[in-house]
Scaffold this motif. Structure first.
Motif, PDB file in Angstrom:
ATOM      1  N   ASN A 141       0.853  -1.181   0.000  1.00 49.75           N
ATOM      2  CA  ASN A 141       0.000   0.000   0.000  1.00 49.75           C
ATOM      3  C   ASN A 141       0.892   1.235   0.000  1.00 49.75           C
ATOM      4  O   ASN A 141       1.539   1.541   0.999  1.00 49.75           O
ATOM      5  N   THR A 185      -3.308   6.161   3.503  1.00 51.53           N
ATOM      6  CA  THR A 185      -4.409   5.629   4.314  1.00 51.53           C
ATOM      7  C   THR A 185      -4.450   4.115   4.181  1.00 51.53           C
ATOM      8  O   THR A 185      -4.040   3.564   3.164  1.00 51.53           O
ATOM      9  N   GLU A 186      -4.953   3.456   5.231  1.00 51.05           N
ATOM     10  CA  GLU A 186      -5.030   1.995   5.155  1.00 51.05           C
ATOM     11  C   GLU A 186      -6.044   1.573   4.101  1.00 51.05           C
ATOM     12  O   GLU A 186      -6.975   2.315   3.789  1.00 51.05           O
ATOM     13  N   ILE A 187      -5.824   0.387   3.555  1.00 49.90           N
ATOM     14  CA  ILE A 187      -6.735  -0.189   2.564  1.00 49.90           C
ATOM     15  C   ILE A 187      -7.258  -1.485   3.150  1.00 49.90           C
ATOM     16  O   ILE A 187      -6.477  -2.345   3.558  1.00 49.90           O
ATOM     17  N   HIS A 188      -8.575  -1.609   3.197  1.00 53.52           N
ATOM     18  CA  HIS A 188      -9.213  -2.808   3.746  1.00 53.52           C
ATOM     19  C   HIS A 188      -9.827  -3.597   2.589  1.00 53.52           C
ATOM     20  O   HIS A 188     -10.894  -3.253   2.089  1.00 53.52           O
ATOM     21  N   VAL A 199     -11.794  -6.550   0.830  1.00 44.74           N
ATOM     22  CA  VAL A 199     -12.915  -7.392   1.261  1.00 44.74           C
ATOM     23  C   VAL A 199     -13.234  -8.513   0.283  1.00 44.74           C
ATOM     24  O   VAL A 199     -13.928  -9.457   0.652  1.00 44.74           O
ATOM     25  N   ASP A 221     -12.852 -11.017   8.045  1.00 46.09           N
ATOM     26  CA  ASP A 221     -12.837  -9.558   7.950  1.00 46.09           C
ATOM     27  C   ASP A 221     -11.900  -9.056   6.856  1.00 46.09           C
ATOM     28  O   ASP A 221     -11.449  -7.930   6.882  1.00 46.09           O
ATOM     29  N   THR A 271      -6.370  -6.078   5.955  1.00 46.16           N
ATOM     30  CA  THR A 271      -6.110  -4.654   6.078  1.00 46.16           C
ATOM     31  C   THR A 271      -4.625  -4.414   5.834  1.00 46.16           C
ATOM     32  O   THR A 271      -3.782  -4.995   6.509  1.00 46.16           O
ATOM     33  N   PRO A 311      -1.854  -1.622   6.031  1.00 46.89           N
ATOM     34  CA  PRO A 311      -1.685  -0.297   6.626  1.00 46.89           C
ATOM     35  C   PRO A 311      -1.130   0.724   5.637  1.00 46.89           C
ATOM     36  O   PRO A 311      -0.493   0.364   4.647  1.00 46.89           O
ATOM     37  N   HIS A 315       1.282  -6.482   3.351  1.00 44.78           N
ATOM     38  CA  HIS A 315       0.606  -7.663   3.887  1.00 44.78           C
ATOM     39  C   HIS A 315       1.051  -8.844   3.040  1.00 44.78           C
ATOM     40  O   HIS A 315       0.811  -8.874   1.837  1.00 44.78           O
ATOM     41  N   ASP A 368     -11.804  -3.140  -2.341  1.00 43.22           N
ATOM     42  CA  ASP A 368     -11.736  -2.704  -0.950  1.00 43.22           C
ATOM     43  C   ASP A 368     -13.126  -2.334  -0.442  1.00 43.22           C
ATOM     44  O   ASP A 368     -14.104  -2.342  -1.196  1.00 43.22           O
ATOM     45  N   GLU A 369     -13.215  -2.044   0.849  1.00 43.24           N
ATOM     46  CA  GLU A 369     -14.510  -1.789   1.470  1.00 43.24           C
ATOM     47  C   GLU A 369     -15.189  -0.533   0.936  1.00 43.24           C
ATOM     48  O   GLU A 369     -16.396  -0.373   1.097  1.00 43.24           O
TER      49      GLU A 369
END
Length: 183
Positions: free
Chosen positions: A73, A77-80, A82, A112, A115, A117, A122, A152-153
């Protein structure tokens, strides 16, 4: 009696000057906080904020395969993440590998997601977190390009392509349901 002066041209000029003055120093920014010169540049910046470094898929003629590498990333900003999808698979999931309670390991969908950061990574590794492609439409051959879309979310999509390679490890079983504790 004096003749009334036209107000409309003066009002239009003052509104135009106010709008120009307000926007002169404004610079559009993308979701990762970098400047962007147009909406398409902002979308391009967002789409490249997440990459899959050293990505690869396991070559197989089985009905499922894993995808591995390092999600990076580059945004502020974090990337979540899904979900994941691929035209090669009828079904795709973000997977974790967990203890099966009997001394073995099983893989299942990450409840979940993942994520990543801001400015971080990851790892997707055999025997650990990975992307799982199931209900494959055909064999995945060594050297084949595998296109994926990560979501992402917030609904942003990240397109990545990996190359398939031979790998014989990480033969965990798939367990679609998390185990519940028995009383």
């Amino acid at each position: 009696m004096p003749t009334p002066r036209p107000v409309l041209p003066a009002l239009a000029l003052s509104v135009t000057l106010a709008l120009v003055g307000c926007g002169a120093d404004a610079t559009p920014t993308s979701v990762d906080g970098t400047s962007a010169s147009s909406p398409s540049a902002a979308a391009t910046t967002a789409a490249t904020a997440l990459t899959l470094e050293d990505g690869w898929a396991k070559a197989t003629d089985a009905p499922m395969t894993g995808v591995f590498g390092t999600l990076t990333n580059s945004s502020g900003t974090e990337i979540h993440l899904v979900s994941v999808r691929s035209e090669l698979a009828g079904m795709a999931e973000l997977h974790v590998t967990v203890d099966d309670g009997a001394g073995g390991r099983v893989m299942r969908e990450a409840e979940d997601g993942f994520t990543i950061p801001a400015g971080g990574e990851h790892d997707l590794v055999p025997g650990g977190d990975h992307l799982m492609l199931m209900q494959l439409t055909g064999p995945v051959e060594t050297g084949q390009e595998v296109a994926l879309t990560l979501l992402d979310e917030d609904g942003r999509e990240y397109a990545v392509t990996v190359t398939a390679r031979a790998f014989s490890g990480a033969e965990e079983d798939y367990d679609p349901e998390p185990q519940t504790e028995q009383p």
